[in-house]
Design a protein around this motif. Structure first.
Motif, PDB file in Angstrom:
ATOM      1  N   GLN A   1      15.422  26.550 -24.085  1.00 27.54           N
ATOM      2  CA  GLN A   1      16.424  25.622 -23.551  1.00 27.54           C
ATOM      3  C   GLN A   1      16.945  26.100 -22.199  1.00 27.54           C
ATOM      4  N   ARG A   2      17.203  27.397 -22.095  1.00 29.57           N
ATOM      5  CA  ARG A   2      17.729  27.944 -20.838  1.00 29.57           C
ATOM      6  C   ARG A   2      16.767  27.684 -19.691  1.00 29.57           C
ATOM      7  N   GLN A   3      15.472  27.899 -19.916  1.00 32.58           N
ATOM      8  CA  GLN A   3      14.479  27.687 -18.864  1.00 32.58           C
ATOM      9  C   GLN A   3      14.467  26.235 -18.403  1.00 32.58           C
ATOM     10  N   LEU A   4      14.582  25.313 -19.341  1.00 28.96           N
ATOM     11  CA  LEU A   4      14.571  23.896 -18.967  1.00 28.96           C
ATOM     12  C   LEU A   4      15.826  23.509 -18.194  1.00 28.96           C
ATOM     13  N   ILE A   5      16.978  24.043 -18.605  1.00 26.63           N
ATOM     14  CA  ILE A   5      18.224  23.783 -17.871  1.00 26.63           C
ATOM     15  C   ILE A   5      18.112  24.319 -16.445  1.00 26.63           C
ATOM     16  N   GLU A   6      17.569  25.521 -16.303  1.00 25.54           N
ATOM     17  CA  GLU A   6      17.419  26.106 -14.970  1.00 25.54           C
ATOM     18  C   GLU A   6      16.494  25.267 -14.101  1.00 25.54           C
ATOM     19  N   LYS A   7      15.400  24.785 -14.672  1.00 25.32           N
ATOM     20  CA  LYS A   7      14.467  23.958 -13.904  1.00 25.32           C
ATOM     21  C   LYS A   7      15.109  22.634 -13.501  1.00 25.32           C
ATOM     22  N   ALA A   8      15.862  22.040 -14.437  1.00 28.72           N
ATOM     23  CA  ALA A   8      16.463  20.731 -14.173  1.00 28.72           C
ATOM     24  C   ALA A   8      17.631  20.810 -13.196  1.00 28.72           C
ATOM     25  N   TYR A   9      18.498  21.810 -13.377  1.00 26.85           N
ATOM     26  CA  TYR A   9      19.736  21.824 -12.595  1.00 26.85           C
ATOM     27  C   TYR A   9      19.725  22.796 -11.423  1.00 26.85           C
ATOM     28  N   PHE A  10      19.017  23.897 -11.558  1.00 23.85           N
ATOM     29  CA  PHE A  10      18.965  24.845 -10.448  1.00 23.85           C
ATOM     30  C   PHE A  10      17.696  24.634  -9.626  1.00 23.85           C
ATOM     31  N   GLY A  11      16.634  24.181 -10.292  1.00 26.13           N
ATOM     32  CA  GLY A  11      15.384  23.899  -9.595  1.00 26.13           C
ATOM     33  C   GLY A  11      15.297  22.472  -9.106  1.00 26.13           C
ATOM     34  N   ASP A  12      16.279  21.642  -9.510  1.00 26.67           N
ATOM     35  CA  ASP A  12      16.371  20.260  -9.065  1.00 26.67           C
ATOM     36  C   ASP A  12      15.100  19.471  -9.390  1.00 26.67           C
ATOM     37  N   LEU A  13      14.528  19.715 -10.576  1.00 31.91           N
ATOM     38  CA  LEU A  13      13.323  19.007 -10.999  1.00 31.91           C
ATOM     39  C   LEU A  13      13.686  17.876 -11.952  1.00 31.91           C
ATOM     40  N   SER A  14      12.928  16.789 -11.886  1.00 32.11           N
ATOM     41  CA  SER A  14      13.124  15.697 -12.839  1.00 32.11           C
ATOM     42  C   SER A  14      12.508  16.098 -14.172  1.00 32.11           C
ATOM     43  N   HIS A  15      12.852  15.340 -15.220  1.00 32.67           N
ATOM     44  CA  HIS A  15      12.270  15.621 -16.533  1.00 32.67           C
ATOM     45  C   HIS A  15      10.744  15.499 -16.481  1.00 32.67           C
ATOM     46  N   ARG A  16      10.245  14.503 -15.769  1.00 34.40           N
ATOM     47  CA  ARG A  16       8.788  14.327 -15.645  1.00 34.40           C
ATOM     48  C   ARG A  16       8.147  15.513 -14.917  1.00 34.40           C
ATOM     49  N   GLU A  17       8.793  15.987 -13.870  1.00 33.84           N
ATOM     50  CA  GLU A  17       8.253  17.139 -13.140  1.00 33.84           C
ATOM     51  C   GLU A  17       8.219  18.381 -14.030  1.00 33.84           C
ATOM     52  N   ILE A  18       9.257  18.548 -14.844  1.00 36.35           N
ATOM     53  CA  ILE A  18       9.297  19.692 -15.761  1.00 36.35           C
ATOM     54  C   ILE A  18       8.179  19.564 -16.788  1.00 36.35           C
ATOM     55  N   ALA A  19       8.000  18.354 -17.327  1.00 38.56           N
ATOM     56  CA  ALA A  19       6.929  18.128 -18.305  1.00 38.56           C
ATOM     57  C   ALA A  19       5.574  18.432 -17.682  1.00 38.56           C
ATOM     58  N   SER A  20       5.372  17.987 -16.467  1.00 43.08           N
ATOM     59  CA  SER A  20       4.108  18.248 -15.777  1.00 43.08           C
ATOM     60  C   SER A  20       3.912  19.746 -15.542  1.00 43.08           C
ATOM     61  N   GLN A  21       4.976  20.415 -15.180  1.00 40.21           N
ATOM     62  CA  GLN A  21       4.917  21.847 -14.867  1.00 40.21           C
ATOM     63  C   GLN A  21       4.712  22.706 -16.120  1.00 40.21           C
ATOM     64  N   THR A  22       5.369  22.315 -17.226  1.00 35.91           N
ATOM     65  CA  THR A  22       5.320  23.145 -18.429  1.00 35.91           C
ATOM     66  C   THR A  22       4.240  22.727 -19.417  1.00 35.91           C
ATOM     67  N   GLY A  23       3.783  21.482 -19.308  1.00 38.31           N
ATOM     68  CA  GLY A  23       2.808  20.977 -20.265  1.00 38.31           C
ATOM     69  C   GLY A  23       3.450  20.485 -21.557  1.00 38.31           C
ATOM     70  N   LEU A  24       4.778  20.514 -21.628  1.00 39.32           N
ATOM     71  CA  LEU A  24       5.480  20.029 -22.817  1.00 39.32           C
ATOM     72  C   LEU A  24       5.615  18.509 -22.742  1.00 39.32           C
TER      73      LEU A  24
END
Length: 188
Positions: free
Chosen positions: A144-167
């Motif tokens: 959860q922490r990694q996703l929060i960091e990507k979304a709020y500190f990395g300024d990534l959209s949910h789709r970008e995170i999904a693409s990046q993580t494969g989740l």
């Protein structure tokens, strides 16, 4: 915090910042630079974010501004500007350089100079909230922490995170929602 430490009485913070710049200019005084850095770097970053920069660009520009302060301390003239005005002018110019490199037009509402210093009570409250949030983030499960960091500190959209993580996108959204609930609970 934020005001320079001074052993001699009667010198106001603005005069103290001038003395710090002189110590950097004359002696390459790292302690004086560290104090200036602690005070101005977060303010410069916030100023740049407020003027339209993303967090990463603002951080890089703030670092460049402080490096400029170190290397060009000899150019500072206290009869022409305060240290704060000089630092924020450097920041504004760095921001304009970044915009030019990106071939974007300069925003009309690009602020000029620092805002008034916040009240000490507000600074202390913000520091306490920041520490509380930092502890709450550390207490989150790693996924959860990694996703929060990507979304709020990395300024990534949910789709970008999904693409990046494969989740799957649904997993991303669920974990972020759960993490935000935990953070809200920890902050209350």
């Amino acid at each position: 915090m934020g005001k320079p430490v001074n052993g001699s009485k009667g010198i106001n913070p603005r005069q103290e910042w001038v003395l710090h710049v002189r110590r950097i200019r004359d002696d390459q005084d790292q302690a004086a630079f560290a104090e200036l850095f602690r005070h101005f770097a977060p303010r410069v970053k916030a100023f740049l974010i407020k003027s339209g920069s993303d967090a990463t660009t603002a951080e890089e520009c703030a670092q460049e501004v402080m490096a400029t302060l170190w290397h060009k301390a000899h150019l500072f003239d206290p009869s022409r500007a305060t240290v704060a005005t000089w630092v924020f002018t450097i920041a504004r110019n760095k921001r304009i350089d970044v915009l030019r490199k990106q071939r974007r037009p300069e925003p009309e509402d690009l602020g000029w100079g620092p805002e008034a210093e916040p009240d000490q009570d507000d600074v202390v409250a913000l520091q306490q909230e920041t520490a509380q949030l930092r502890d709450a983030l550390k207490a989150l499960p790693e996924a959860q922490r990694q996703l929060i960091e990507k979304a709020y500190f990395g300024d990534l959209s949910h789709r970008e995170i999904a693409s990046q993580t494969g989740l799957p996108l649904g997993t991303i959204k669920s974990r972020i929602r759960l993490a935000l609930d935990r953070l809200r609970h920890a902050m209350n």
